[in-house]
Design a protein around this motif. Structure first.
Motif, mmCIF file in Angstrom:
data_model
loop_
_atom_site.group_PDB
_atom_site.id
_atom_site.type_symbol
_atom_site.label_atom_id
_atom_site.label_comp_id
_atom_site.label_asym_id
_atom_site.label_seq_id
_atom_site.Cartn_x
_atom_site.Cartn_y
_atom_site.Cartn_z
ATOM 1 N N GLY A 273 0.818 -1.203 0.000
ATOM 2 C CA GLY A 273 0.000 0.000 0.000
ATOM 3 C C GLY A 273 0.851 1.253 0.000
ATOM 4 O O GLY A 273 0.567 2.216 -0.727
ATOM 5 N N LEU A 274 1.921 1.251 0.799
ATOM 6 C CA LEU A 274 2.827 2.392 0.829
ATOM 7 C C LEU A 274 3.531 2.568 -0.511
ATOM 8 O O LEU A 274 3.771 3.704 -0.959
ATOM 9 C CB LEU A 274 3.869 2.214 1.933
ATOM 10 N N ALA A 275 3.872 1.459 -1.166
ATOM 11 C CA ALA A 275 4.522 1.541 -2.478
ATOM 12 C C ALA A 275 3.617 2.232 -3.494
ATOM 13 O O ALA A 275 4.070 3.058 -4.292
ATOM 14 C CB ALA A 275 4.896 0.141 -2.965
ATOM 15 N N VAL A 276 2.320 1.910 -3.454
ATOM 16 C CA VAL A 276 1.376 2.563 -4.365
ATOM 17 C C VAL A 276 1.317 4.065 -4.091
ATOM 18 O O VAL A 276 1.363 4.888 -5.007
ATOM 19 C CB VAL A 276 -0.034 1.940 -4.219
ATOM 20 N N VAL A 277 1.241 4.424 -2.812
ATOM 21 C CA VAL A 277 1.160 5.844 -2.441
ATOM 22 C C VAL A 277 2.420 6.591 -2.845
ATOM 23 O O VAL A 277 2.355 7.661 -3.482
ATOM 24 C CB VAL A 277 0.915 5.992 -0.927
ATOM 25 N N LEU A 278 3.590 6.050 -2.493
ATOM 26 C CA LEU A 278 4.848 6.725 -2.807
ATOM 27 C C LEU A 278 5.083 6.791 -4.308
ATOM 28 O O LEU A 278 5.570 7.815 -4.822
ATOM 29 C CB LEU A 278 6.012 6.016 -2.119
ATOM 30 N N GLY A 279 4.734 5.719 -5.019
ATOM 31 C CA GLY A 279 4.871 5.734 -6.472
ATOM 32 C C GLY A 279 3.964 6.770 -7.116
ATOM 33 O O GLY A 279 4.372 7.515 -8.026
ATOM 34 N N PHE A 280 2.719 6.848 -6.636
ATOM 35 C CA PHE A 280 1.769 7.841 -7.149
ATOM 36 C C PHE A 280 2.275 9.263 -6.909
ATOM 37 O O PHE A 280 2.265 10.107 -7.817
ATOM 38 C CB PHE A 280 0.407 7.640 -6.477
ATOM 39 N N SER A 315 -5.582 12.660 -5.067
ATOM 40 C CA SER A 315 -4.487 12.208 -4.213
ATOM 41 C C SER A 315 -5.023 11.593 -2.927
ATOM 42 O O SER A 315 -4.578 10.517 -2.504
ATOM 43 C CB SER A 315 -3.563 13.384 -3.873
ATOM 44 N N LEU A 316 -6.005 12.266 -2.313
ATOM 45 C CA LEU A 316 -6.592 11.743 -1.079
ATOM 46 C C LEU A 316 -7.274 10.400 -1.333
ATOM 47 O O LEU A 316 -7.142 9.468 -0.530
ATOM 48 C CB LEU A 316 -7.597 12.746 -0.519
ATOM 49 N N ALA A 317 -7.984 10.283 -2.450
ATOM 50 C CA ALA A 317 -8.679 9.031 -2.766
ATOM 51 C C ALA A 317 -7.692 7.879 -2.948
ATOM 52 O O ALA A 317 -7.912 6.765 -2.445
ATOM 53 C CB ALA A 317 -9.524 9.216 -4.030
ATOM 54 N N VAL A 318 -6.596 8.136 -3.666
ATOM 55 C CA VAL A 318 -5.591 7.092 -3.885
ATOM 56 C C VAL A 318 -4.985 6.650 -2.557
ATOM 57 O O VAL A 318 -4.799 5.452 -2.302
ATOM 58 C CB VAL A 318 -4.487 7.606 -4.841
ATOM 59 N N ILE A 319 -4.680 7.607 -1.674
ATOM 60 C CA ILE A 319 -4.074 7.285 -0.378
ATOM 61 C C ILE A 319 -5.026 6.456 0.470
ATOM 62 O O ILE A 319 -4.639 5.440 1.060
ATOM 63 C CB ILE A 319 -3.677 8.582 0.347
ATOM 64 N N VAL A 320 -6.299 6.869 0.536
ATOM 65 C CA VAL A 320 -7.281 6.149 1.353
ATOM 66 C C VAL A 320 -7.479 4.727 0.840
ATOM 67 O O VAL A 320 -7.482 3.760 1.618
ATOM 68 C CB VAL A 320 -8.619 6.914 1.373
ATOM 69 N N ALA A 322 -5.431 2.900 -1.147
ATOM 70 C CA ALA A 322 -4.214 2.093 -1.068
ATOM 71 C C ALA A 322 -3.914 1.660 0.359
ATOM 72 O O ALA A 322 -3.689 0.468 0.625
ATOM 73 C CB ALA A 322 -3.037 2.866 -1.647
ATOM 74 N N ILE A 323 -3.913 2.610 1.293
ATOM 75 C CA ILE A 323 -3.587 2.284 2.684
ATOM 76 C C ILE A 323 -4.719 1.491 3.332
ATOM 77 O O ILE A 323 -4.483 0.488 4.015
ATOM 78 C CB ILE A 323 -3.298 3.562 3.491
ATOM 79 N N GLY A 324 -5.959 1.945 3.125
ATOM 80 C CA GLY A 324 -7.097 1.220 3.689
ATOM 81 C C GLY A 324 -7.214 -0.186 3.135
ATOM 82 O O GLY A 324 -7.477 -1.142 3.872
ATOM 83 N N GLY A 325 -7.008 -0.330 1.825
ATOM 84 C CA GLY A 325 -7.089 -1.652 1.205
ATOM 85 C C GLY A 325 -6.003 -2.590 1.702
ATOM 86 O O GLY A 325 -6.262 -3.773 1.979
ATOM 87 N N SER A 326 -4.766 -2.075 1.832
ATOM 88 C CA SER A 326 -3.672 -2.926 2.314
ATOM 89 C C SER A 326 -3.875 -3.323 3.770
ATOM 90 O O SER A 326 -3.579 -4.462 4.162
ATOM 91 C CB SER A 326 -2.332 -2.208 2.139
ATOM 92 N N ALA A 327 -4.401 -2.389 4.576
ATOM 93 C CA ALA A 327 -4.669 -2.705 5.986
ATOM 94 C C ALA A 327 -5.772 -3.753 6.107
ATOM 95 O O ALA A 327 -5.663 -4.709 6.887
ATOM 96 C CB ALA A 327 -5.055 -1.440 6.748
ATOM 97 N N LEU A 328 -6.842 -3.577 5.323
ATOM 98 C CA LEU A 328 -7.948 -4.537 5.363
ATOM 99 C C LEU A 328 -7.496 -5.914 4.897
ATOM 100 O O LEU A 328 -7.838 -6.941 5.513
ATOM 101 C CB LEU A 328 -9.093 -4.032 4.485
#
Length: 346
Positions: A273-280, A315-320, A322-328
């Protein structure tokens, strides 16, 4: 009565931020109180916090961050508020990932569990000071040299690739050159003496392992800043939002450490999830750099005028997601494992 002129840092904040100066000053005062109470009043007593205590502290600071975003929306508008929420979620996620390293450091130096809260309070203080300095330096550089976004963007994309490839996973801690050199020039005991840095043993004064732990946490925090500061500047150029996002991400971190300590290795999809956020964010920074700078091998050496702008809400949507999906996904995987079920019920 002649008023003293504002400091260069205050003038820069005022000129680069859309937030009223009075609101910024009030925010700094409140955050200073939060920080002192969290780390040096509540965190001063060496003990292992209970699950209830951890949940209460974390919930309080999460609610405070949400309220602050709402106040920012009211006083400065929707754009700064969305930028804050995006930055806070990103920095909070990076902080959780950094807890892996703290766990390894504590285990490597065999820090007694009742002293770990104190060690974390010092480490978080060092992190805040370092990030504050990096933010001021970064804001000054960005205001003059927008091409630095190419470097920030490339670094974040590189970091994202390392996370995906698993090259950023630290199975064990390795002492850096500073710590190794220190061990050769000063006498250090093998045992802790409470919170003391110095102790007496057989009539001779020694440094305790606490000195090494503090230096290790401090040098590690520098490396953390290299990840977090470019990431947050990819979401907002406002140094006030950058700083407040970092502070709210650090508040309550020591309680989060104890709450998730036994389960950090179970958050297996968080790096993805962090990789998706940082890459984006890295791609976003490169796009912004392309719109105002020129490269000899792109567009004939002329700046690209029609580079699409990534909206803040996206940006906010991608972060939510990516991080929410990886946590779930991590929680679902954890619940499917019998040994994880036993840990969750303890």
């Amino acid at each position: 009565m002649i008023k003293a002129p504002p400091s260069p840092a205050v003038r820069m904040l005022d000129s680069m931020s859309e937030t009223p100066l009075a609101f910024m000053i009030a925010t700094f005062v409140v955050l200073a109180v939060f920080f002192v109470v969290d780390l040096f009043v509540v965190g001063r007593k060496p003990h292992v916090p209970s699950t209830k205590e951890c949940l209460q502290h974390i919930a309080f600071f999460v609610v405070m961050a949400l309220i602050f975003g709402g106040l920012l929306w009211f006083f400065a508008g929707a754009k700064p508020a969305v930028e804050f929420y995006s930055g806070w979620l990103t920095e909070y996620s990076l902080s959780i990932d950094n807890l892996f390293v703290f766990v390894i450091i504590m285990a490597n130096f065999a820090v007694p569990r009742e002293l770990q809260k104190y060690v974390l309070s010092i480490g978080i203080t060092v992190a805040l000071v370092l990030r504050g300095l990096f933010i001021l330096i970064g804001a000054a550089i960005i205001s003059r040299f927008t091409w630095v976004f190419f470097i920030f963007g490339a670094f974040l994309i590189f970091t994202a690739v390392k996370l995906v490839m698993g090259e950023d996973d630290d199975e064990e801690y390795h002492e850096n050159v500073v710590i190794r050199a220190l061990r050769k020039v000063v006498r250090i005991t093998d045992d802790f003496d409470g919170e003391k840095l110095r102790t007496v043993k057989d009539g001779r004064r020694f440094w305790t392992p606490m000195l090494i732990v503090f230096l290790t946490i401090g040098t590690t925090d520098v490396m953390f800043a290299f990840d977090s500061i470019p990431a947050i500047f990819g979401l907002t150029k406002d140094p006030f939002i950058v700083f407040t996002s970092n502070v709210f991400a650090l508040l309550g971190l020591q309680q989060l450490y104890f709450l998730l300590g036994a389960l950090l290795d179970k958050l297996v999809y968080l790096p993805a999830g962090l990789a998706v956020v940082l890459g984006f964010i890295g791609v976003k920074l490169v796009m912004e750099a392309l719109s105002g700078n020129s490269l000899p091998f792109i567009n004939g050496g002329h700046p690209i005028e029609q580079v699409p702008e990534v909206p803040t809400w996206l940006s906010l949507a991608v972060i939510v997601v990516a991080i929410g999906g990886s946590a779930l996904a991590s929680v679902l995987k954890m619940r499917s494992e019998p040994d994880a079920q036993a840990k969750l019920t303890k």
